[in-house]
Motif scaffolding. Sequence first.
Motif, PDB file in Angstrom:
ATOM      1  N   ALA A 177       4.488 -41.822  42.918  1.00  0.00           N
ATOM      2  CA  ALA A 177       5.016 -42.705  43.960  1.00  0.00           C
ATOM      3  C   ALA A 177       4.994 -41.996  45.315  1.00  0.00           C
ATOM      4  CB  ALA A 177       6.434 -43.141  43.605  1.00  0.00           C
ATOM      5  N   LEU A 178       5.350 -40.730  45.323  1.00  0.00           N
ATOM      6  CA  LEU A 178       5.346 -39.951  46.552  1.00  0.00           C
ATOM      7  C   LEU A 178       3.939 -39.871  47.130  1.00  0.00           C
ATOM      8  CD1 LEU A 178       7.262 -38.211  48.317  1.00  0.00           C
ATOM      9  CD2 LEU A 178       6.559 -36.246  46.955  1.00  0.00           C
TER      10      LEU A 178
ATOM     11  N   ALA B 272     -16.019 -38.028  23.926  1.00  0.00           N
ATOM     12  CA  ALA B 272     -14.883 -37.139  23.658  1.00  0.00           C
ATOM     13  C   ALA B 272     -14.295 -36.618  24.968  1.00  0.00           C
ATOM     14  CB  ALA B 272     -15.324 -35.973  22.772  1.00  0.00           C
ATOM     15  N   THR B 273     -15.166 -36.346  25.945  1.00  0.00           N
ATOM     16  CA  THR B 273     -14.689 -35.906  27.256  1.00  0.00           C
ATOM     17  C   THR B 273     -13.827 -36.986  27.889  1.00  0.00           C
ATOM     18  OG1 THR B 273     -16.700 -34.602  27.592  1.00  0.00           O
ATOM     19  CG2 THR B 273     -15.375 -35.092  29.538  1.00  0.00           C
ATOM     20  N   LEU B 274     -14.318 -38.228  27.865  1.00  0.00           N
ATOM     21  CA  LEU B 274     -13.563 -39.329  28.452  1.00  0.00           C
ATOM     22  C   LEU B 274     -12.207 -39.499  27.777  1.00  0.00           C
ATOM     23  CD1 LEU B 274     -13.474 -41.711  30.431  1.00  0.00           C
ATOM     24  CD2 LEU B 274     -14.503 -43.121  28.630  1.00  0.00           C
ATOM     25  N   GLU B 275     -12.195 -39.453  26.469  1.00  0.00           N
ATOM     26  CA  GLU B 275     -10.930 -39.605  25.741  1.00  0.00           C
ATOM     27  C   GLU B 275      -9.949 -38.489  26.104  1.00  0.00           C
ATOM     28  OE1 GLU B 275     -12.146 -39.748  21.697  1.00  0.00           O
ATOM     29  OE2 GLU B 275     -12.960 -41.785  21.824  1.00  0.00           O
ATOM     30  N   SER B 276     -10.466 -37.269  26.251  1.00  0.00           N
ATOM     31  CA  SER B 276      -9.612 -36.141  26.598  1.00  0.00           C
ATOM     32  C   SER B 276      -9.084 -36.274  28.024  1.00  0.00           C
ATOM     33  CB  SER B 276     -10.392 -34.831  26.440  1.00  0.00           C
ATOM     34  OG  SER B 276      -9.573 -33.717  26.684  1.00  0.00           O
ATOM     35  N   LEU B 277      -9.938 -36.708  28.948  1.00  0.00           N
ATOM     36  CA  LEU B 277      -9.500 -36.920  30.329  1.00  0.00           C
ATOM     37  C   LEU B 277      -8.411 -37.989  30.403  1.00  0.00           C
ATOM     38  CD1 LEU B 277     -12.892 -36.870  32.289  1.00  0.00           C
ATOM     39  CD2 LEU B 277     -11.008 -35.247  32.565  1.00  0.00           C
ATOM     40  N   ILE B 278      -8.585 -39.050  29.651  1.00  0.00           N
ATOM     41  CA  ILE B 278      -7.592 -40.122  29.650  1.00  0.00           C
ATOM     42  C   ILE B 278      -6.273 -39.618  29.078  1.00  0.00           C
ATOM     43  CG2 ILE B 278      -6.986 -42.352  28.614  1.00  0.00           C
ATOM     44  CD1 ILE B 278      -9.976 -43.100  28.854  1.00  0.00           C
ATOM     45  N   ASP B 279      -6.332 -38.907  27.947  1.00  0.00           N
ATOM     46  CA  ASP B 279      -5.108 -38.343  27.367  1.00  0.00           C
ATOM     47  C   ASP B 279      -4.379 -37.469  28.385  1.00  0.00           C
ATOM     48  OD1 ASP B 279      -5.601 -39.577  24.976  1.00  0.00           O
ATOM     49  OD2 ASP B 279      -6.362 -37.786  23.965  1.00  0.00           O
ATOM     50  N   PHE B 280      -5.142 -36.622  29.051  1.00  0.00           N
ATOM     51  CA  PHE B 280      -4.578 -35.694  30.031  1.00  0.00           C
ATOM     52  C   PHE B 280      -3.903 -36.442  31.177  1.00  0.00           C
ATOM     53  CE2 PHE B 280      -5.678 -33.410  34.084  1.00  0.00           C
ATOM     54  CZ  PHE B 280      -4.710 -32.423  33.999  1.00  0.00           C
ATOM     55  N   HIS B 281      -4.602 -37.434  31.727  1.00  0.00           N
ATOM     56  CA  HIS B 281      -4.058 -38.117  32.902  1.00  0.00           C
ATOM     57  C   HIS B 281      -2.878 -39.017  32.531  1.00  0.00           C
ATOM     58  CE1 HIS B 281      -4.716 -39.167  37.201  1.00  0.00           C
ATOM     59  NE2 HIS B 281      -3.926 -40.164  36.841  1.00  0.00           N
ATOM     60  N   VAL B 282      -2.939 -39.665  31.393  1.00  0.00           N
ATOM     61  CA  VAL B 282      -1.821 -40.513  30.974  1.00  0.00           C
ATOM     62  C   VAL B 282      -0.561 -39.668  30.783  1.00  0.00           C
ATOM     63  CG1 VAL B 282      -0.919 -41.882  29.045  1.00  0.00           C
ATOM     64  CG2 VAL B 282      -3.166 -42.398  30.006  1.00  0.00           C
ATOM     65  N   GLU B 283      -0.700 -38.511  30.167  1.00  0.00           N
ATOM     66  CA  GLU B 283       0.464 -37.647  29.981  1.00  0.00           C
ATOM     67  C   GLU B 283       1.036 -37.203  31.329  1.00  0.00           C
ATOM     68  OE1 GLU B 283       2.345 -36.836  27.369  1.00  0.00           O
ATOM     69  OE2 GLU B 283       1.125 -38.376  26.405  1.00  0.00           O
ATOM     70  N   PHE B 284       0.151 -36.868  32.245  1.00  0.00           N
ATOM     71  CA  PHE B 284       0.619 -36.504  33.580  1.00  0.00           C
ATOM     72  C   PHE B 284       1.352 -37.670  34.243  1.00  0.00           C
ATOM     73  CE2 PHE B 284      -0.192 -37.095  38.096  1.00  0.00           C
ATOM     74  CZ  PHE B 284       0.520 -36.025  38.619  1.00  0.00           C
ATOM     75  N   ALA B 285       0.766 -38.860  34.173  1.00  0.00           N
ATOM     76  CA  ALA B 285       1.349 -40.022  34.849  1.00  0.00           C
ATOM     77  C   ALA B 285       2.704 -40.390  34.270  1.00  0.00           C
ATOM     78  CB  ALA B 285       0.391 -41.199  34.763  1.00  0.00           C
ATOM     79  N   LEU B 286       2.859 -40.281  32.966  1.00  0.00           N
ATOM     80  CA  LEU B 286       4.138 -40.601  32.342  1.00  0.00           C
ATOM     81  C   LEU B 286       5.201 -39.554  32.652  1.00  0.00           C
ATOM     82  CD1 LEU B 286       2.898 -41.909  28.884  1.00  0.00           C
ATOM     83  CD2 LEU B 286       4.162 -43.227  30.594  1.00  0.00           C
ATOM     84  N   ALA B 287       4.785 -38.316  32.792  1.00  0.00           N
ATOM     85  CA  ALA B 287       5.741 -37.240  33.056  1.00  0.00           C
ATOM     86  C   ALA B 287       6.149 -37.167  34.524  1.00  0.00           C
ATOM     87  CB  ALA B 287       5.142 -35.896  32.630  1.00  0.00           C
ATOM     88  N   ASN B 288       5.333 -37.742  35.408  1.00  0.00           N
ATOM     89  CA  ASN B 288       5.544 -37.533  36.847  1.00  0.00           C
ATOM     90  C   ASN B 288       5.483 -38.809  37.681  1.00  0.00           C
ATOM     91  OD1 ASN B 288       5.441 -34.397  36.949  1.00  0.00           O
ATOM     92  ND2 ASN B 288       3.674 -34.975  35.724  1.00  0.00           N
ATOM     93  N   PRO B 289       6.195 -39.856  37.307  1.00  0.00           N
ATOM     94  CA  PRO B 289       6.123 -41.091  38.100  1.00  0.00           C
ATOM     95  C   PRO B 289       6.597 -40.910  39.535  1.00  0.00           C
ATOM     96  CG  PRO B 289       7.923 -41.209  36.506  1.00  0.00           C
ATOM     97  CD  PRO B 289       7.116 -40.004  36.153  1.00  0.00           C
ATOM     98  N   ALA B 290       7.602 -40.054  39.766  1.00  0.00           N
ATOM     99  CA  ALA B 290       8.094 -39.855  41.127  1.00  0.00           C
ATOM    100  C   ALA B 290       7.039 -39.179  42.003  1.00  0.00           C
ATOM    101  CB  ALA B 290       9.379 -39.027  41.120  1.00  0.00           C
ATOM    102  N   VAL B 291       6.307 -38.229  41.429  1.00  0.00           N
ATOM    103  CA  VAL B 291       5.247 -37.553  42.179  1.00  0.00           C
ATOM    104  C   VAL B 291       4.149 -38.544  42.534  1.00  0.00           C
ATOM    105  CG1 VAL B 291       3.455 -35.778  42.061  1.00  0.00           C
ATOM    106  CG2 VAL B 291       5.737 -35.301  41.173  1.00  0.00           C
TER     107      VAL B 291
ATOM    108  N   SER C  67       0.165 -46.501  37.162  1.00  0.00           N
ATOM    109  CA  SER C  67       1.144 -47.588  37.300  1.00  0.00           C
ATOM    110  C   SER C  67       2.525 -47.163  36.824  1.00  0.00           C
ATOM    111  CB  SER C  67       0.683 -48.805  36.494  1.00  0.00           C
ATOM    112  OG  SER C  67       0.634 -48.510  35.101  1.00  0.00           O
ATOM    113  N   THR C  68       2.680 -45.953  36.336  1.00  0.00           N
ATOM    114  CA  THR C  68       3.947 -45.527  35.722  1.00  0.00           C
ATOM    115  C   THR C  68       5.168 -45.622  36.646  1.00  0.00           C
ATOM    116  OG1 THR C  68       3.353 -43.219  36.197  1.00  0.00           O
ATOM    117  CG2 THR C  68       2.859 -44.057  33.989  1.00  0.00           C
ATOM    118  N   PRO C  69       5.041 -45.454  37.981  1.00  0.00           N
ATOM    119  CA  PRO C  69       6.250 -45.618  38.797  1.00  0.00           C
ATOM    120  C   PRO C  69       6.808 -47.041  38.761  1.00  0.00           C
ATOM    121  CG  PRO C  69       4.567 -44.430  40.030  1.00  0.00           C
ATOM    122  CD  PRO C  69       3.917 -44.974  38.797  1.00  0.00           C
TER     123      PRO C  69
END
Length: 208
Positions: free
Chosen positions: A115-116, A94-113, A172-174
């Motif tokens: 890339a920077l 459950a921890t792993l699934e939550s970490l993945i959900d968290f990071h995927v949402e961040f990556a999709l919301a912040n591709p420019a960050v 990979s979102t950027p």
Amino acid sequence: MTGAGAEPADGAVPRRRSRRDEILQIAVGLFAARGYHGVSMDDIGSAAGVTGPALYHHFAGKEAMLVAALIPVSEGLLAGGRQRVTEHRHDPQATLESLIDFHVEFALANPAVIALHLHELDRLPEEPRRQIRRLQRLYVEEWVTTLTALHPGLSAGEARVLAHAAFGLMNSTPFLGGEVERQRRAVLLRAATLAALLHHPDSGDPAP
């Protein structure tokens, strides 16, 4: 979560963006698109509709913008990762699934960050660069703790290899175009990362 373009952590009430935040987000987008050396303060001021003196009122220069963009994001990732590990501390999957959900949402919301960070981190002075690297290492260790709990016999070093490989996939979102809509991209990234990390690297079988 704060920082240029960064979305608030799950459940957080987003604060109203200040003029400084708006300028920083524009600068991050320009840096990501053109590279740090391809953007001048005049370019940023023009894109933001701000005159030179007003721009320098908010930031001493481009270097200060990089620091302001990257340190809060690294702090937010660490805080969010720790929160999820704490919430599910008795259930590694459950921890792993939550970490993945968290990071995927961040990556999709912040591709420019992302890339920077990938291309421009070395432009920073030594001290803020060291601070960001330390925050990153601490964030990785939250994943390492989770993976070693999920896969008995997996060493910490091996878990770091898996964690960094997972970040490469999620970050990979950027490089993803708009061919697939955002919600479907989230589903695909989550599923691929979970599939990669749930299977024990030695047996090829899913974690028990």
